[in-house]
Design a protein around this motif. Sequence first.
Motif, PDB file in Angstrom:
ATOM      1  N   LEU A  76       7.410   0.415 -60.602  1.00  9.60           N
ATOM      2  CA  LEU A  76       5.974   0.197 -60.801  1.00  9.60           C
ATOM      3  C   LEU A  76       5.620   0.146 -62.281  1.00  9.60           C
ATOM      4  N   ILE A  77       6.203   1.047 -63.054  1.00 12.61           N
ATOM      5  CA  ILE A  77       5.964   1.042 -64.506  1.00 12.61           C
ATOM      6  C   ILE A  77       6.437  -0.284 -65.112  1.00 12.61           C
ATOM      7  N   LEU A  78       7.640  -0.720 -64.705  1.00 13.91           N
ATOM      8  CA  LEU A  78       8.165  -2.002 -65.205  1.00 13.91           C
ATOM      9  C   LEU A  78       7.271  -3.160 -64.782  1.00 13.91           C
ATOM     10  N   ARG A  79       6.762  -3.120 -63.548  1.00  4.80           N
ATOM     11  CA  ARG A  79       5.868  -4.183 -63.065  1.00  4.80           C
ATOM     12  C   ARG A  79       4.595  -4.259 -63.893  1.00  4.80           C
ATOM     13  N   LEU A  80       4.011  -3.098 -64.171  1.00  2.00           N
ATOM     14  CA  LEU A  80       2.764  -3.076 -64.928  1.00  2.00           C
ATOM     15  C   LEU A  80       2.990  -3.556 -66.366  1.00  2.00           C
ATOM     16  N   LEU A  81       4.121  -3.164 -66.959  1.00  2.57           N
ATOM     17  CA  LEU A  81       4.447  -3.626 -68.310  1.00  2.57           C
ATOM     18  C   LEU A  81       4.670  -5.135 -68.322  1.00  2.57           C
ATOM     19  N   TRP A  82       5.411  -5.621 -67.310  1.00  4.65           N
ATOM     20  CA  TRP A  82       5.664  -7.063 -67.236  1.00  4.65           C
ATOM     21  C   TRP A  82       4.369  -7.821 -67.008  1.00  4.65           C
ATOM     22  N   ARG A  83       3.500  -7.267 -66.149  1.00  5.53           N
ATOM     23  CA  ARG A  83       2.222  -7.924 -65.854  1.00  5.53           C
ATOM     24  C   ARG A  83       1.364  -8.028 -67.110  1.00  5.53           C
ATOM     25  N   ALA A  84       1.414  -6.987 -67.961  1.00  2.00           N
ATOM     26  CA  ALA A  84       0.641  -7.019 -69.206  1.00  2.00           C
ATOM     27  C   ALA A  84       1.188  -8.080 -70.164  1.00  2.00           C
ATOM     28  N   ALA A  85       2.517  -8.257 -70.172  1.00  2.00           N
ATOM     29  CA  ALA A  85       3.131  -9.224 -71.087  1.00  2.00           C
ATOM     30  C   ALA A  85       3.162 -10.633 -70.512  1.00  2.00           C
ATOM     31  N   ASP A  86       3.171 -10.745 -69.192  1.00  4.57           N
ATOM     32  CA  ASP A  86       3.310 -12.041 -68.535  1.00  4.57           C
ATOM     33  C   ASP A  86       2.303 -12.112 -67.384  1.00  4.57           C
ATOM     34  N   PRO A  87       1.071 -12.533 -67.664  1.00  3.38           N
ATOM     35  CA  PRO A  87       0.012 -12.507 -66.635  1.00  3.38           C
ATOM     36  C   PRO A  87       0.412 -13.279 -65.382  1.00  3.38           C
ATOM     37  N   PRO A  88      -0.053 -12.822 -64.222  1.00  3.36           N
ATOM     38  CA  PRO A  88       0.282 -13.504 -62.968  1.00  3.36           C
ATOM     39  C   PRO A  88      -0.390 -14.866 -62.886  1.00  3.36           C
ATOM     40  N   PRO A  89       0.114 -15.726 -62.003  1.00  2.00           N
ATOM     41  CA  PRO A  89      -0.542 -17.029 -61.829  1.00  2.00           C
ATOM     42  C   PRO A  89      -1.945 -16.863 -61.265  1.00  2.00           C
ATOM     43  N   PRO A  90      -2.807 -17.831 -61.500  1.00  2.00           N
ATOM     44  CA  PRO A  90      -4.174 -17.717 -60.969  1.00  2.00           C
ATOM     45  C   PRO A  90      -4.160 -17.700 -59.444  1.00  2.00           C
ATOM     46  N   THR A  91      -5.188 -17.073 -58.878  1.00  2.00           N
ATOM     47  CA  THR A  91      -5.283 -17.002 -57.421  1.00  2.00           C
ATOM     48  C   THR A  91      -5.486 -18.399 -56.840  1.00  2.00           C
ATOM     49  N   GLU A  92      -4.989 -18.553 -55.636  1.00  2.00           N
ATOM     50  CA  GLU A  92      -5.135 -19.829 -54.946  1.00  2.00           C
ATOM     51  C   GLU A  92      -6.561 -19.963 -54.415  1.00  2.00           C
TER      52      GLU A  92
END
Length: 198
Positions: A76-92
């Motif tokens: 979860l920590i890695l996911r949150l760090l990755w999400r901060a550095a690499d934003p998710p794709p826009p919602t469909e």
Amino acid sequence: MDQSDRMFWQYTLKMRYRNSPHGYGAIPQFLHWMTAGLVLIAWATGTFDDALPKGAARAAGTFIHVTAGLTILIALILRLLWRAADPPPPTEPTVLGKWLDRAGALAHYALYALLIGVVVAGIVLQFARGNALSVFGLFEIPSPWPANRAFSRSVKDIHELFANGLMFLAGFHAIAALVHHWLFRDRTLVRMLPGSLR
């Protein structure tokens, strides 16, 4: 191979690990599915631990349960760090509009909060029983306080409430992804599947 081909393959290789407007990269996909699997393992070993015979089998079940929980926290920590550095794709986009986007975002935040809450409550429960916390079998963190049966029962109730709430919300999350796929016919589910960027 000409310059345009080289640029295409460099872009493709780069996009395999990072998110794009069309889907999630390999890293967030891996962390997502690993977390989902670990949540199932942790919930099953925690819920049905009494079914295991006392002794080595139950101790192994407890070890798997605790190890899965700690791995979930790290993921979860890695996911949150990755999400901060690499934003998710826009919602469909869907026929239901922005309110569905907000509901989806709220569900994601609730999932993150429950993931943290259930693991923290599990660690506190281990300490409340007076037990040391085994960290992947490599070393142990001793309990900072003596065993307290009444406190441990209260924490166990909270831990189970969070765990069952997490399973309920994760099930809802999975159903919502299937609704997006089969009813709305968008790429919400597909873009979290391996190979979606190809």
